[in-house]
Design a protein around this motif. Sequence first.
Motif, PDB file in Angstrom:
ATOM      1  N   ASN A 126     -25.740  32.634  -9.557  1.00 16.18           N
ATOM      2  CA  ASN A 126     -26.014  31.380 -10.422  1.00 16.18           C
ATOM      3  C   ASN A 126     -26.349  30.762 -11.495  1.00 16.18           C
ATOM      4  OD1 ASN A 126     -22.684  32.444 -10.595  1.00 16.18           O
ATOM      5  ND2 ASN A 126     -22.528  30.628  -9.076  1.00 16.18           N
ATOM      6  N   VAL A 127     -28.115  30.612 -10.580  1.00 16.46           N
ATOM      7  CA  VAL A 127     -29.427  30.367 -10.936  1.00 16.46           C
ATOM      8  C   VAL A 127     -30.099  31.369 -11.593  1.00 16.46           C
ATOM      9  CG1 VAL A 127     -31.056  29.156  -9.799  1.00 16.46           C
ATOM     10  CG2 VAL A 127     -28.975  28.404  -9.004  1.00 16.46           C
ATOM     11  N   MET A 128     -29.360  32.914 -10.412  1.00 16.43           N
ATOM     12  CA  MET A 128     -30.082  33.799 -11.314  1.00 16.43           C
ATOM     13  C   MET A 128     -29.777  33.792 -13.138  1.00 16.43           C
ATOM     14  SD  MET A 128     -31.117  36.120  -7.971  1.00 16.43           S
ATOM     15  CE  MET A 128     -31.301  37.517  -8.991  1.00 16.43           C
ATOM     16  N   THR A 166     -25.941  14.914   2.225  1.00 15.21           N
ATOM     17  CA  THR A 166     -26.215  13.968   1.041  1.00 15.21           C
ATOM     18  C   THR A 166     -26.667  15.222  -0.188  1.00 15.21           C
ATOM     19  OG1 THR A 166     -25.620  12.216   1.916  1.00 15.21           O
ATOM     20  CG2 THR A 166     -25.996  11.907  -0.948  1.00 15.21           C
ATOM     21  N   ALA A 167     -28.258  15.975   0.292  1.00 17.43           N
ATOM     22  CA  ALA A 167     -28.532  16.055  -0.652  1.00 17.43           C
ATOM     23  C   ALA A 167     -28.167  17.655  -0.780  1.00 17.43           C
ATOM     24  CB  ALA A 167     -30.516  16.249   0.017  1.00 17.43           C
ATOM     25  N   SER A 168     -27.844  18.807   0.196  1.00 18.63           N
ATOM     26  CA  SER A 168     -27.178  19.879   0.392  1.00 18.63           C
ATOM     27  C   SER A 168     -26.359  19.582  -0.701  1.00 18.63           C
ATOM     28  CB  SER A 168     -27.487  20.460   1.734  1.00 18.63           C
ATOM     29  OG  SER A 168     -27.965  20.323   2.712  1.00 18.63           O
ATOM     30  N   THR A 169     -25.257  19.143  -0.358  1.00 16.04           N
ATOM     31  CA  THR A 169     -24.384  19.277  -1.415  1.00 16.04           C
ATOM     32  C   THR A 169     -24.224  18.570  -2.791  1.00 16.04           C
ATOM     33  OG1 THR A 169     -22.788  18.177   0.463  1.00 16.04           O
ATOM     34  CG2 THR A 169     -22.038  17.666  -1.896  1.00 16.04           C
ATOM     35  N   ILE A 170     -25.872  18.470  -3.314  1.00 16.98           N
ATOM     36  CA  ILE A 170     -26.054  17.590  -4.525  1.00 16.98           C
ATOM     37  C   ILE A 170     -26.607  19.619  -5.175  1.00 16.98           C
ATOM     38  CG2 ILE A 170     -27.638  16.982  -5.932  1.00 16.98           C
ATOM     39  CD1 ILE A 170     -27.510  14.317  -3.922  1.00 16.98           C
ATOM     40  N   THR A 171     -27.755  19.690  -4.288  1.00 17.75           N
ATOM     41  CA  THR A 171     -27.874  20.913  -4.981  1.00 17.75           C
ATOM     42  C   THR A 171     -27.259  21.941  -4.849  1.00 17.75           C
ATOM     43  OG1 THR A 171     -30.117  20.037  -3.476  1.00 17.75           O
ATOM     44  CG2 THR A 171     -29.849  22.832  -3.878  1.00 17.75           C
ATOM     45  N   THR A 172     -25.364  22.117  -3.872  1.00 15.48           N
ATOM     46  CA  THR A 172     -24.806  23.434  -4.009  1.00 15.48           C
ATOM     47  C   THR A 172     -23.980  23.346  -5.041  1.00 15.48           C
ATOM     48  OG1 THR A 172     -25.230  23.472  -1.804  1.00 15.48           O
ATOM     49  CG2 THR A 172     -22.816  24.248  -2.630  1.00 15.48           C
ATOM     50  N   VAL A 173     -23.637  22.030  -5.627  1.00 14.70           N
ATOM     51  CA  VAL A 173     -22.739  21.453  -6.369  1.00 14.70           C
ATOM     52  C   VAL A 173     -23.655  21.671  -8.131  1.00 14.70           C
ATOM     53  CG1 VAL A 173     -21.492  20.540  -7.620  1.00 14.70           C
ATOM     54  CG2 VAL A 173     -21.513  20.395  -5.466  1.00 14.70           C
ATOM     55  N   LEU A 174     -24.598  21.401  -7.707  1.00 14.08           N
ATOM     56  CA  LEU A 174     -26.561  22.048  -9.403  1.00 14.08           C
ATOM     57  C   LEU A 174     -26.110  23.514  -8.572  1.00 14.08           C
ATOM     58  CD1 LEU A 174     -27.609  19.010 -10.586  1.00 14.08           C
ATOM     59  CD2 LEU A 174     -26.042  19.630 -10.533  1.00 14.08           C
ATOM     60  N   SER A 175     -26.110  23.744  -7.976  1.00 17.69           N
ATOM     61  CA  SER A 175     -26.518  25.716  -8.075  1.00 17.69           C
ATOM     62  C   SER A 175     -25.328  26.553  -8.527  1.00 17.69           C
ATOM     63  CB  SER A 175     -27.147  26.073  -6.482  1.00 17.69           C
ATOM     64  OG  SER A 175     -28.330  25.278  -6.696  1.00 17.69           O
ATOM     65  N   TRP A 176     -24.133  25.804  -8.163  1.00 14.41           N
ATOM     66  CA  TRP A 176     -23.003  26.685  -8.327  1.00 14.41           C
ATOM     67  C   TRP A 176     -22.804  26.943 -10.247  1.00 14.41           C
ATOM     68  CZ3 TRP A 176     -18.923  29.334  -6.152  1.00 14.41           C
ATOM     69  CH2 TRP A 176     -18.265  30.068  -6.709  1.00 14.41           C
ATOM     70  N   PHE A 177     -23.400  25.572 -10.472  1.00 11.75           N
ATOM     71  CA  PHE A 177     -23.290  25.596 -11.916  1.00 11.75           C
ATOM     72  C   PHE A 177     -24.561  26.208 -12.650  1.00 11.75           C
ATOM     73  CE2 PHE A 177     -20.340  22.120 -10.834  1.00 11.75           C
ATOM     74  CZ  PHE A 177     -18.826  22.364 -12.135  1.00 11.75           C
ATOM     75  N   GLY A 178     -25.404  26.802 -11.855  1.00  8.17           N
ATOM     76  CA  GLY A 178     -25.914  27.277 -12.982  1.00  8.17           C
ATOM     77  C   GLY A 178     -27.528  26.793 -12.994  1.00  8.17           C
ATOM     78  N   ILE A 179     -27.576  25.542 -12.741  1.00  9.73           N
ATOM     79  CA  ILE A 179     -28.790  24.741 -12.797  1.00  9.73           C
ATOM     80  C   ILE A 179     -29.198  24.928 -11.817  1.00  9.73           C
ATOM     81  CG2 ILE A 179     -29.253  22.030 -12.985  1.00  9.73           C
ATOM     82  CD1 ILE A 179     -26.921  23.392 -14.921  1.00  9.73           C
ATOM     83  N   PRO A 180     -30.909  25.020 -12.058  1.00  7.64           N
ATOM     84  CA  PRO A 180     -32.172  25.135 -11.404  1.00  7.64           C
ATOM     85  C   PRO A 180     -32.489  24.129 -10.882  1.00  7.64           C
ATOM     86  CG  PRO A 180     -32.298  26.787 -13.071  1.00  7.64           C
ATOM     87  CD  PRO A 180     -31.221  25.514 -13.126  1.00  7.64           C
ATOM     88  N   ILE A 181     -32.522  23.514  -8.989  1.00 14.53           N
ATOM     89  CA  ILE A 181     -32.876  22.150  -8.899  1.00 14.53           C
ATOM     90  C   ILE A 181     -33.134  22.257  -7.443  1.00 14.53           C
ATOM     91  CG2 ILE A 181     -30.715  21.891  -7.185  1.00 14.53           C
ATOM     92  CD1 ILE A 181     -32.616  19.695 -10.049  1.00 14.53           C
TER      93      ILE A 181
END
Length: 392
Positions: free
Chosen positions: A61-63, A273-288
């Motif tokens: 999704n991020v790609m 906490t950090a992994s969950t935030i990053t994984t959720v945003l990555s799922w929505f295609g947000i580079p974070i």
Amino acid sequence: MVEALLVVGVIASLFVGFNIGGSSTGIAWGPPVGAGIIKKTTAAGLMTVFVFLGGWTVGRNVMDTLSGQIITIELTLSAGVAILFFIGLGILAANIFGVPVPTSMTTVGAIAGLGLATGTLNYPVIAGIISWWVVTPVIGFWIGGIIGRYIYPEVNRRVQIKKSEGPLLTLDRDAAVPKPTFGPNTTWTELISTSAVLVIGCYMAFSAGASNVPNAAAPLVGGASGLPDDTAIILATIAIGVGGFTIARRTMESVGGELSDIPLLAALFVMVTASTITTVLSWFGIPISLVMSTVMTIVGIGWGRATRPVTVSDAVRRDTGDAEIVPGAITAKGMEGKAASPIGEAEPDEVLDAGDLFNPRAVIKYISMWIIGPSISTLLAYGFFRILPGVA
């Protein structure tokens, strides 16, 4: 010519992935390695496997965002190779300043510079990405604050993660069928807590793959002459794995300043906490940036634990009265298994004698790099593609 350019691009991608592996492996596995729960080689192996899973699934999704949404034209192979070069410069700059690499932000900055230079920048998409860059540290801080103030002290009273002498499990060869059994000093509590540590480390590795594999892979998949998505993901994973087995050995020892300065239990809260935030945003295609969530969660947990002697409103107003606020409260020795003072009451001597959790100057340096890194890559890419528009 195209083949030679592709070879250069692959080399650049491997270089970027190699450095990502060195940085991300230390963040994901530094605390368990430092606690003696897992060996460096095992950590690097698990990192490679779960980085691949994160990149192969959520990372796609991020790609898609990096290669097809930030600009309104297709990212060509030649432009992708140039962007990888600017990502490499960003990694070099971050290493010079001694801070973890904000690779996702640097990548977005380079692609945005291309869009600005060619008039193809997708402004709604880039505005959405930047807004999440602003919101994410705030989310990490306040989640960390809640954990440090209300959750961590209670869990710390009930749960102690300790590594006993000898192996965790052994193989019982006296049985008809050899089967694993407890080591000489292993307890059920230790087995469960160790398993939780390993699962959380794998989860963070998955998150690192979801956010970082695209940075090394996406610039190579553009255009008819680029690599297939699957091939690019595999190459990026191999490079990250090599970095994990080599240069990450040092970062796992010195992951330094932040995670290794807090107890393993607190580090696990940070990692989840950090992994969950990053994984959720990555799922929505947000580079974070995984580093961004990690650092601000650490700061939040430290702030939340330190402000227990006062009310929330007083803490926000910084009106502490006679209460003593200890920035390093969460690092206090001898508090494991003990109940913390109720909120609003003075801390015990063990906490009052604790030092600082983090250096405010270091936090400022991290935040500065989150701004400077993408800005530099944007400006460099903009100047490059303005001078050589044919490359795009």
